[in-house]
Design a protein around this motif. Structure first.
Motif, PDB file in Angstrom:
ATOM      1  N   VAL A  73     -12.201 -34.810 -21.334  1.00  0.00           N
ATOM      2  CA  VAL A  73     -12.042 -35.173 -19.931  1.00  0.00           C
ATOM      3  C   VAL A  73     -11.130 -36.388 -19.854  1.00  0.00           C
ATOM      4  N   CYS A  74     -10.469 -36.516 -18.723  1.00  0.00           N
ATOM      5  CA  CYS A  74      -9.490 -37.587 -18.560  1.00  0.00           C
ATOM      6  C   CYS A  74      -9.526 -38.080 -17.116  1.00  0.00           C
ATOM      7  N   ASP A  75      -9.646 -39.373 -16.932  1.00  0.00           N
ATOM      8  CA  ASP A  75      -9.572 -39.979 -15.605  1.00  0.00           C
ATOM      9  C   ASP A  75      -8.089 -40.019 -15.221  1.00  0.00           C
ATOM     10  N   VAL A  76      -7.714 -39.280 -14.206  1.00  0.00           N
ATOM     11  CA  VAL A  76      -6.303 -39.115 -13.843  1.00  0.00           C
ATOM     12  C   VAL A  76      -5.648 -40.456 -13.521  1.00  0.00           C
ATOM     13  N   GLU A  77      -6.266 -41.262 -12.684  1.00  0.00           N
ATOM     14  CA  GLU A  77      -5.673 -42.544 -12.277  1.00  0.00           C
ATOM     15  C   GLU A  77      -5.481 -43.472 -13.476  1.00  0.00           C
ATOM     16  N   ARG A  78      -6.485 -43.554 -14.323  1.00  0.00           N
ATOM     17  CA  ARG A  78      -6.387 -44.415 -15.508  1.00  0.00           C
ATOM     18  C   ARG A  78      -5.309 -43.913 -16.466  1.00  0.00           C
ATOM     19  N   GLY A 114     -10.317 -36.616  -9.151  1.00  0.00           N
ATOM     20  CA  GLY A 114      -9.769 -37.652 -10.029  1.00  0.00           C
ATOM     21  C   GLY A 114     -10.047 -37.466 -11.505  1.00  0.00           C
ATOM     22  N   ILE A 115     -10.660 -36.357 -11.875  1.00  0.00           N
ATOM     23  CA  ILE A 115     -10.973 -36.084 -13.281  1.00  0.00           C
ATOM     24  C   ILE A 115     -10.274 -34.792 -13.701  1.00  0.00           C
ATOM     25  N   ALA A 116      -9.637 -34.835 -14.857  1.00  0.00           N
ATOM     26  CA  ALA A 116      -9.043 -33.644 -15.456  1.00  0.00           C
ATOM     27  C   ALA A 116      -9.886 -33.282 -16.674  1.00  0.00           C
ATOM     28  N   SER A 117     -10.086 -31.997 -16.889  1.00  0.00           N
ATOM     29  CA  SER A 117     -10.897 -31.575 -18.023  1.00  0.00           C
ATOM     30  C   SER A 117     -10.288 -30.343 -18.676  1.00  0.00           C
ATOM     31  N   ALA A 118     -10.645 -30.164 -19.939  1.00  0.00           N
ATOM     32  CA  ALA A 118     -10.183 -28.997 -20.683  1.00  0.00           C
ATOM     33  C   ALA A 118     -11.245 -28.606 -21.699  1.00  0.00           C
ATOM     34  N   MET A 119     -11.371 -27.307 -21.885  1.00  0.00           N
ATOM     35  CA  MET A 119     -12.278 -26.758 -22.883  1.00  0.00           C
ATOM     36  C   MET A 119     -11.530 -25.658 -23.612  1.00  0.00           C
ATOM     37  N   VAL A 120     -11.623 -25.654 -24.927  1.00  0.00           N
ATOM     38  CA  VAL A 120     -10.909 -24.671 -25.729  1.00  0.00           C
ATOM     39  C   VAL A 120     -11.851 -24.049 -26.761  1.00  0.00           C
ATOM     40  N   VAL A 121     -11.644 -22.758 -27.001  1.00  0.00           N
ATOM     41  CA  VAL A 121     -12.350 -22.041 -28.055  1.00  0.00           C
ATOM     42  C   VAL A 121     -11.287 -21.488 -28.995  1.00  0.00           C
ATOM     43  N   ALA A 122     -11.432 -21.797 -30.270  1.00  0.00           N
ATOM     44  CA  ALA A 122     -10.512 -21.311 -31.296  1.00  0.00           C
ATOM     45  C   ALA A 122     -11.181 -20.148 -32.012  1.00  0.00           C
ATOM     46  N   GLU A 123     -10.446 -19.044 -32.152  1.00  0.00           N
ATOM     47  CA  GLU A 123     -11.032 -17.817 -32.681  1.00  0.00           C
ATOM     48  C   GLU A 123     -10.184 -17.254 -33.817  1.00  0.00           C
ATOM     49  N   ARG A 124     -10.856 -16.723 -34.818  1.00  0.00           N
ATOM     50  CA  ARG A 124     -10.169 -15.995 -35.893  1.00  0.00           C
ATOM     51  C   ARG A 124      -9.795 -14.615 -35.387  1.00  0.00           C
ATOM     52  N   ASP A 125      -8.787 -14.032 -35.996  1.00  0.00           N
ATOM     53  CA  ASP A 125      -8.393 -12.656 -35.695  1.00  0.00           C
ATOM     54  C   ASP A 125      -9.434 -11.739 -36.341  1.00  0.00           C
ATOM     55  N   PRO A 126     -10.204 -10.988 -35.536  1.00  0.00           N
ATOM     56  CA  PRO A 126     -11.237 -10.135 -36.124  1.00  0.00           C
ATOM     57  C   PRO A 126     -10.653  -9.051 -37.031  1.00  0.00           C
ATOM     58  N   ASP A 127      -9.437  -8.596 -36.765  1.00  0.00           N
ATOM     59  CA  ASP A 127      -8.809  -7.594 -37.621  1.00  0.00           C
ATOM     60  C   ASP A 127      -8.486  -8.167 -38.996  1.00  0.00           C
ATOM     61  N   ALA A 148      -8.458 -31.581 -26.548  1.00  0.00           N
ATOM     62  CA  ALA A 148      -9.474 -30.574 -26.871  1.00  0.00           C
ATOM     63  C   ALA A 148      -9.009 -29.719 -28.053  1.00  0.00           C
ATOM     64  N   ILE A 149      -7.740 -29.363 -28.073  1.00  0.00           N
ATOM     65  CA  ILE A 149      -7.186 -28.580 -29.179  1.00  0.00           C
ATOM     66  C   ILE A 149      -7.253 -29.388 -30.474  1.00  0.00           C
ATOM     67  N   ALA A 150      -6.870 -30.660 -30.405  1.00  0.00           N
ATOM     68  CA  ALA A 150      -6.943 -31.515 -31.595  1.00  0.00           C
ATOM     69  C   ALA A 150      -8.378 -31.599 -32.113  1.00  0.00           C
ATOM     70  N   LYS A 151      -9.343 -31.734 -31.214  1.00  0.00           N
ATOM     71  CA  LYS A 151     -10.750 -31.789 -31.628  1.00  0.00           C
ATOM     72  C   LYS A 151     -11.176 -30.475 -32.278  1.00  0.00           C
TER      73      LYS A 151
END
Length: 126
Positions: A9-14, A106-119, A51-54
């Motif tokens: 999450v990120c405070d936009v103004e800050r 005033g808050i920006a947020s992002a959520m990411v899921v990283a997945e393996r290729d099932p094939d 989020a991607i870096a995490k």
């Protein structure tokens, strides 16, 4: 198979105040395509990159420009990786990204899921 998740999450103004204090930071964090987005969208892109870096374990040496979040009209944002970020994703076997970004009050947020290729998993001798 899910490899990892990341959230930020990120405070936009800050965040924008920090970019104003250190103008070169905008160039360091964002690709040319991303730099001129509206404030809330820019903060959301930063949250997405965090989020991607995490999700990648936040390894040292990753370059911010090696990750771009593209807008898709009427669809989910698309993650484009190259260089250091793509190399780390490859090490972890990540083939797909599911990203959700938002900004409100005033808050920006992002959520990411990283997945393996099932094939790829089915092809792996075991």
């Amino acid at each position: 198979m899910i490899v990892s998740v990341g959230i930020d999450v990120c405070d936009v103004e800050r965040f924008m105040a920090e970019l104003d204090r250190a103008p070169r930071l905008r160039e360091k964090l964002f690709t040319e395509e991303e730099r001129n987005l509206p404030d809330a969208s820019l903060a959301a892109r930063f949250a997405a990159k965090e989020a991607i870096a995490k999700a990648l374990g936040a390894p040292a040496g990753m370059r911010w420009h090696d990750c771009t979040v593209h807008r898709v009209a009427g669809g989910a944002p698309v993650v484009e990786l190259r260089g250091t970020v793509a190399a780390r994703a490859s090490e972890l076997g990540i083939a797909r990204w599911h990203l959700s970004i938002s900004h409100d009050a005033g808050i920006a947020s992002a959520m990411v899921v990283a997945e393996r290729d099932p094939d790829a998993e089915a092809r792996t001798p075991g």
